[in-house]
Design a protein around this motif. Structure first.
Motif, PDB file in Angstrom:
ATOM      1  N   ASP A   1     -16.032 -35.246   5.679  1.00 40.19           N
ATOM      2  CA  ASP A   1     -15.648 -35.078   7.085  1.00 40.19           C
ATOM      3  C   ASP A   1     -16.674 -35.722   8.010  1.00 40.19           C
ATOM      4  O   ASP A   1     -16.320 -36.285   9.063  1.00 40.19           O
ATOM      5  N   GLU A   2     -17.962 -35.682   7.623  1.00 40.83           N
ATOM      6  CA  GLU A   2     -19.008 -36.275   8.458  1.00 40.83           C
ATOM      7  C   GLU A   2     -18.901 -37.795   8.462  1.00 40.83           C
ATOM      8  O   GLU A   2     -19.128 -38.441   9.507  1.00 40.83           O
ATOM      9  N   VAL A   3     -18.530 -38.373   7.337  1.00 38.04           N
ATOM     10  CA  VAL A   3     -18.318 -39.817   7.273  1.00 38.04           C
ATOM     11  C   VAL A   3     -17.159 -40.224   8.174  1.00 38.04           C
ATOM     12  O   VAL A   3     -17.235 -41.234   8.898  1.00 38.04           O
ATOM     13  N   LEU A   4     -16.083 -39.440   8.161  1.00 41.80           N
ATOM     14  CA  LEU A   4     -14.918 -39.775   8.987  1.00 41.80           C
ATOM     15  C   LEU A   4     -15.224 -39.642  10.480  1.00 41.80           C
ATOM     16  O   LEU A   4     -14.751 -40.444  11.288  1.00 41.80           O
ATOM     17  N   VAL A   5     -16.025 -38.643  10.833  1.00 43.74           N
ATOM     18  CA  VAL A   5     -16.433 -38.504  12.239  1.00 43.74           C
ATOM     19  C   VAL A   5     -17.295 -39.694  12.660  1.00 43.74           C
ATOM     20  O   VAL A   5     -17.109 -40.270  13.746  1.00 43.74           O
TER      21      VAL A   5
ATOM     22  N   GLU B   1      -2.459 -40.797   1.326  1.00 42.74           N
ATOM     23  CA  GLU B   1      -1.635 -39.626   1.038  1.00 42.74           C
ATOM     24  C   GLU B   1      -0.948 -39.767  -0.322  1.00 42.74           C
ATOM     25  O   GLU B   1      -0.340 -40.787  -0.631  1.00 42.74           O
ATOM     26  N   GLY B   2      -1.065 -38.729  -1.146  1.00 41.63           N
ATOM     27  CA  GLY B   2      -0.449 -38.745  -2.470  1.00 41.63           C
ATOM     28  C   GLY B   2      -1.279 -39.418  -3.536  1.00 41.63           C
ATOM     29  O   GLY B   2      -0.885 -39.440  -4.707  1.00 41.63           O
ATOM     30  N   CYS B   3      -2.440 -39.976  -3.175  1.00 42.12           N
ATOM     31  CA  CYS B   3      -3.293 -40.635  -4.165  1.00 42.12           C
ATOM     32  C   CYS B   3      -4.038 -39.589  -5.006  1.00 42.12           C
ATOM     33  O   CYS B   3      -4.188 -38.443  -4.607  1.00 42.12           O
ATOM     34  N   GLN B   4      -4.498 -40.018  -6.180  1.00 42.68           N
ATOM     35  CA  GLN B   4      -5.190 -39.138  -7.114  1.00 42.68           C
ATOM     36  C   GLN B   4      -6.697 -39.418  -7.073  1.00 42.68           C
ATOM     37  O   GLN B   4      -7.117 -40.575  -7.075  1.00 42.68           O
ATOM     38  N   VAL B   5      -7.492 -38.348  -7.059  1.00 40.94           N
ATOM     39  CA  VAL B   5      -8.953 -38.472  -7.040  1.00 40.94           C
ATOM     40  C   VAL B   5      -9.543 -37.538  -8.091  1.00 40.94           C
ATOM     41  O   VAL B   5      -9.062 -36.410  -8.281  1.00 40.94           O
ATOM     42  N   HIS B   6     -10.585 -38.023  -8.760  1.00 42.58           N
ATOM     43  CA  HIS B   6     -11.363 -37.144  -9.638  1.00 42.58           C
ATOM     44  C   HIS B   6     -12.842 -37.306  -9.316  1.00 42.58           C
ATOM     45  O   HIS B   6     -13.331 -38.420  -9.115  1.00 42.58           O
ATOM     46  N   SER B   7     -13.541 -36.182  -9.288  1.00 42.87           N
ATOM     47  CA  SER B   7     -14.987 -36.165  -9.053  1.00 42.87           C
ATOM     48  C   SER B   7     -15.681 -35.554 -10.259  1.00 42.87           C
ATOM     49  O   SER B   7     -15.204 -34.559 -10.822  1.00 42.87           O
ATOM     50  N   THR B   8     -16.797 -36.131 -10.651  1.00 48.58           N
ATOM     51  CA  THR B   8     -17.547 -35.582 -11.790  1.00 48.58           C
ATOM     52  C   THR B   8     -18.430 -34.425 -11.376  1.00 48.58           C
ATOM     53  O   THR B   8     -19.142 -33.862 -12.217  1.00 48.58           O
ATOM     54  N   VAL B   9     -18.389 -34.054 -10.116  1.00 48.94           N
ATOM     55  CA  VAL B   9     -19.179 -32.927  -9.628  1.00 48.94           C
ATOM     56  C   VAL B   9     -18.261 -31.998  -8.846  1.00 48.94           C
ATOM     57  O   VAL B   9     -17.292 -32.440  -8.223  1.00 48.94           O
ATOM     58  N   LEU B  10     -18.515 -30.709  -8.907  1.00 51.96           N
ATOM     59  CA  LEU B  10     -17.739 -29.729  -8.170  1.00 51.96           C
ATOM     60  C   LEU B  10     -18.043 -29.871  -6.678  1.00 51.96           C
ATOM     61  O   LEU B  10     -19.182 -29.697  -6.245  1.00 51.96           O
ATOM     62  N   LEU B  11     -17.038 -30.205  -5.898  1.00 54.77           N
ATOM     63  CA  LEU B  11     -17.244 -30.502  -4.480  1.00 54.77           C
ATOM     64  C   LEU B  11     -17.376 -29.234  -3.649  1.00 54.77           C
ATOM     65  O   LEU B  11     -16.918 -28.161  -4.028  1.00 54.77           O
ATOM     66  N   SER B  12     -17.986 -29.401  -2.488  1.00 48.82           N
ATOM     67  CA  SER B  12     -18.103 -28.297  -1.545  1.00 48.82           C
ATOM     68  C   SER B  12     -16.737 -27.972  -0.960  1.00 48.82           C
ATOM     69  O   SER B  12     -15.794 -28.763  -1.031  1.00 48.82           O
ATOM     70  N   GLU B  13     -16.639 -26.800  -0.360  1.00 43.55           N
ATOM     71  CA  GLU B  13     -15.377 -26.395   0.272  1.00 43.55           C
ATOM     72  C   GLU B  13     -14.995 -27.363   1.385  1.00 43.55           C
ATOM     73  O   GLU B  13     -13.821 -27.656   1.593  1.00 43.55           O
ATOM     74  N   VAL B  14     -15.994 -27.880   2.101  1.00 46.92           N
ATOM     75  CA  VAL B  14     -15.742 -28.843   3.178  1.00 46.92           C
ATOM     76  C   VAL B  14     -15.030 -30.076   2.639  1.00 46.92           C
ATOM     77  O   VAL B  14     -14.024 -30.534   3.196  1.00 46.92           O
ATOM     78  N   ASP B  15     -15.539 -30.626   1.534  1.00 47.82           N
ATOM     79  CA  ASP B  15     -14.931 -31.819   0.960  1.00 47.82           C
ATOM     80  C   ASP B  15     -13.531 -31.536   0.423  1.00 47.82           C
ATOM     81  O   ASP B  15     -12.608 -32.336   0.582  1.00 47.82           O
ATOM     82  N   ARG B  16     -13.359 -30.383  -0.226  1.00 50.60           N
ATOM     83  CA  ARG B  16     -12.034 -30.041  -0.769  1.00 50.60           C
ATOM     84  C   ARG B  16     -11.007 -29.915   0.346  1.00 50.60           C
ATOM     85  O   ARG B  16      -9.871 -30.374   0.211  1.00 50.60           O
ATOM     86  N   LYS B  17     -11.420 -29.297   1.455  1.00 50.83           N
ATOM     87  CA  LYS B  17     -10.487 -29.148   2.581  1.00 50.83           C
ATOM     88  C   LYS B  17     -10.145 -30.496   3.200  1.00 50.83           C
ATOM     89  O   LYS B  17      -9.009 -30.734   3.629  1.00 50.83           O
TER      90      LYS B  17
END
Length: 487
Positions: free
Chosen positions: A427-431, A454-470
Motif C-alpha cells: 500500500d505504501e508503494v502505491l501511495v 484483477e484475477g491474477c495469481q500471486v505466490h509469496s515465499t514469506v507470510l505477508l502482513s495483514e496490510v499486504d494481504r488486504k
C-alpha cells in the motif's frame, strides 16, 4: 485467462427455475439462501465468468415478487461473532446486507433473531433495529430440535415463535453466516402460514456442491476444501439414487437431516413433495459451464489456495491442524501438489537463486513476473512495481520510486511509528506512485495498469502482513503464501 461459465445464461435459467418452484406450491415459496448473495468470490474463482454479484442480479430480476428475511442467531449476537472475510460482527453485517439489498431495489421485510432465550444483548439489538424502523421477530430455542417432531410442530414449538407477516410470493431467507437457523425459520413460517390457510412451500438454494457434476469433480472438491473447517463432506445422495436411479451430489449435513425434515414436512404440510435432499434445491449453476476444462483448472488452483490459507492459519493460530490434514488428503486424492501452481514454482526458484524472500505473479496472458525483497522493499511491493512496469512497457531497469523518497518513509516507520520492518509495504508503494504520477509519466502509466492485475495469481515465499494481504484482496488478486515469517 479464459471464461468457463456463461453468466447471462445462468441469470436467465436460474430465475426461471425459481419461478417454476413458486408455481409448484401455489401461494408462497420460502427460499433458504445458503452462501453469499453477493461478493461470492469463491464461485467466481472456480467458475471463471461467474460474476461475484450474479446471485444478487438474478434476484433483482424477481424484485417485484420477492422480499427478504435476514436471520441472525442470538448466540452470535451475544458472542460478537465476526465475519472473517469482512472483519465485522454479524449484527453489523445484518445492517450492511439490508443496505446493500435496498440499494438495488430488493425489499427487506424482517430481521428474525433465532435461538432466543431472553438474552439481554438480543433485546438491546432488537430495540436498536426497531428504532431504525426495522421489523423484528424472535424465534425461540426448541428442545430436541430437529428430532422432536411432535414438539416442533406444536404450539410450544414453532407455534411459540413470532410470525413475520410477509406479503410477496417469494421470501428469500438469508443470513450473515452458517448456523444462523435459516431452515428452521422457513419451516416455522410455513407452520404459521398453513394455520392461516396459505399454501406455502420450501426450497433451498446452495451453489455448492454442484449436484449434477461428479462427486470428485474439481469444482466440487474445491467446495469441500473451502468448508474443511466445518468438516463438510460431499456425498452421493442415497435418497435421490433410490427414488430416481440417478446419481446426484449433496453434502453430509443435508443428507443426514433429510429423514427428520421429511417427518417435519409431513407434519406441517401433510405431505413432503420432495423425495431427496437434492429435490429441495433449485440450483442451475451446473448447466451453465461453457468450458469444463477452464473451470476444472481454476478449481484445482482454488484447492491449492485453500491449502495455503489453512497452513497460514496454522502458523499464526495453531488451532486448525485437522483442516490442514483434510485439505492435504483432498489434494492427494485429486493428484495435486503445490507445484501445479506456476507462481509457486517461480517464486521458489527465485528464492533459491537469490537466497531472499521472493514472490511471483502470473499475468492474464500467462507471463510470469518475479521479484525479491531488498533493503527498501518487501517482495510483494517490488512485485507490484515489476508487474506494472512490464504491463506499461517500461524498461525493468527504470526505478519508478527514487531511493531518496523511500528512505524518509522508512525512517518514519521505524523511528516515529516504532515499526520493526523498514521495508515498504504494497500500500505504501502505491501511495508513493500516486504522489509521483503528478510529475512522472512513467509512474502514471504504471499506476494505470492496476486494473489489469484483477484475477491474477500471486505466490509469496514469506507470510505477508495483514496490510499486504488486504491490498491484494482489494486489487482482487488471488494470493498464496508459504507459512514462513523469514524475510
Amino acid at each position: 485467462m479464459r471464461n468457463g461459465f456463461d453468466n447471462e445464461k445462468y441469470l436467465k435459467i436460474q430465475s426461471e427455475r425459481i419461478k417454476e418452484r413458486i408455481a409448484q406450491f401455489g401461494d408462497k415459496l420460502y427460499l433458504e439462501f445458503g452462501g453469499k448473495l453477493f461478493d461470492d468470490y469463491h464461485a467466481s474463482r472456480v467458475l471463471p465468468g461467474f460474476h461475484p454479484d450474479s446471485k444478487l442480479r438474478m434476484l433483482m430480476q424477481l424484485s417485484d415478487c420477492a422480499e427478504i428475511i435476514i436471520v441472525i442467531s442470538a448466540l452470535d449476537i451475544e458472542k460478537n461473532k465476526v465475519r472473517g472475510d469482512l472483519g465485522i460482527t454479524y449484527d453489523e453485517d445484518v445492517l450492511r446486507l439490508r443496505g446493500e439489498f435496498e440499494k438495488v431495489g430488493l425489499y427487506t421485510s424482517y430481521v428474525v433473531i433465532t435461538h432466543y432465550n431472553g438474552q439481554n444483548s438480543a433485546d438491546v439489538y432488537r430495540a436498536r433495529l426497531e428504532r431504525m424502523g426495522i421489523k423484528v421477530c424472535y424465534h425461540y430455542t426448541i428442545d430436541g430440535y430437529p428430532n422432536n417432531v411432535e414438539l416442533i410442530n406444536s404450539d410450544d414449538g414453532f407455534g411459540r415463535n413470532d410470525f413475520a407477516e410477509t406479503s410477496r410470493p417469494l421470501v428469500v431467507v438469508t443470513a450473515p453466516g452458517p448456523g444462523s437457523g435459516k431452515m428452521a425459520v422457513c419451516l416455522s413460517q410455513i407452520h404459521h402460514e398453513r394455520k392461516r390457510g396459505v399454501k406455502a412451500g420450501y426450497a433451498k438454494f446452495e451453489t455448492f456442491p454442484v449436484w449434477n457434476l461428479p462427486l470428485k469433480h474439481p469444482v466440487n472438491v474445491a467446495y469441500e476444501a473451502a468448508t474443511a473447517d466445518l468438516n463438510d463432506v460431499n456425498m452421493i445422495d442415497p435418497f435421490h439414487l433410490e427414488a430416481y436411479g440417478k446419481i446426484a451430489i449433496n453434502y453430509n449435513r443435508d443428507i443426514e437431516i433429510f429423514p427428520v425434515l421429511n417427518a417435519i414436512f409431513e407434519d406441517v404440510s401433510g405431505v413432503n413433495p420432495y423425495k431427496s435432499p437434492t429435490d429441495m434445491g433449485v440450483n442451475m449453476i451446473g448447466f451453465c459451464m461453457s468450458d469444463e476444462d477452464v473451470c476444472s483448472n481454476a478449481a484445482r488452483d482454488e484447492i491449492i489456495r485453500r491449502y495455503y490459507s489453512a497452513l497460514n492459519r496454522l502458523a499464526v493460530r495453531g488451532d486448525n491442524e485437522n483442516e490442514v490434514k483434510k485439505i492435504a488428503l483432498l489434494m492427494k486424492q485429486a493428484r495435486l501438489t503445490t507445484e501445479y501452481r506456476r507462481t509457486t514454482v517461480a517464486a521458489h526458484e527465485r528464492k533459491e537463486l537469490t537466497g531472499l524472500a521472493s514472490a511471483a505473479i502470473e499475468l492474464q496472458d500467462g507471463t510470469i513476473i518475479t521479484a525479491r525483497s531488498s533493503e527498501l522493499l518487501g517482495p510483494c511491493a517490488a512485485l507490484l512495481l515489476n508487474a506494472t512496469k512490464h504491463l506499461a512497457g517500461i524498461p525493468h531497469e527504470v526505478k519508478l520510486i527514487p531511493q531518496a523518497m523511500i528512505e524518509p518513509i522508512q525512517r518514519t516507520k521505524v523511528d516515529f511509528l516504532h515499526g520493526h520492518n523498514p521495508r515498504l509495504h504494497t500500500d505504501e508503494v502505491l501511495v508513493a506512485l500516486s504522489m509521483l504520477c503528478i510529475t512522472d509519466e512513467n509512474c502514471r502509466r504504471a499506476l494505470e495498469q492496476l486494473p489489469k492485475l484483477e484475477g491474477c495469481q500471486v505466490h509469496s515465499t514469506v507470510l505477508l502482513s495483514e496490510v499486504d494481504r488486504k491490498t491484494f484482496k482489494r486489487l482482487r488478486i488471488d494470493l498464496t503464501c508459504d507459512p514462513d515469517r523469514t524475510v
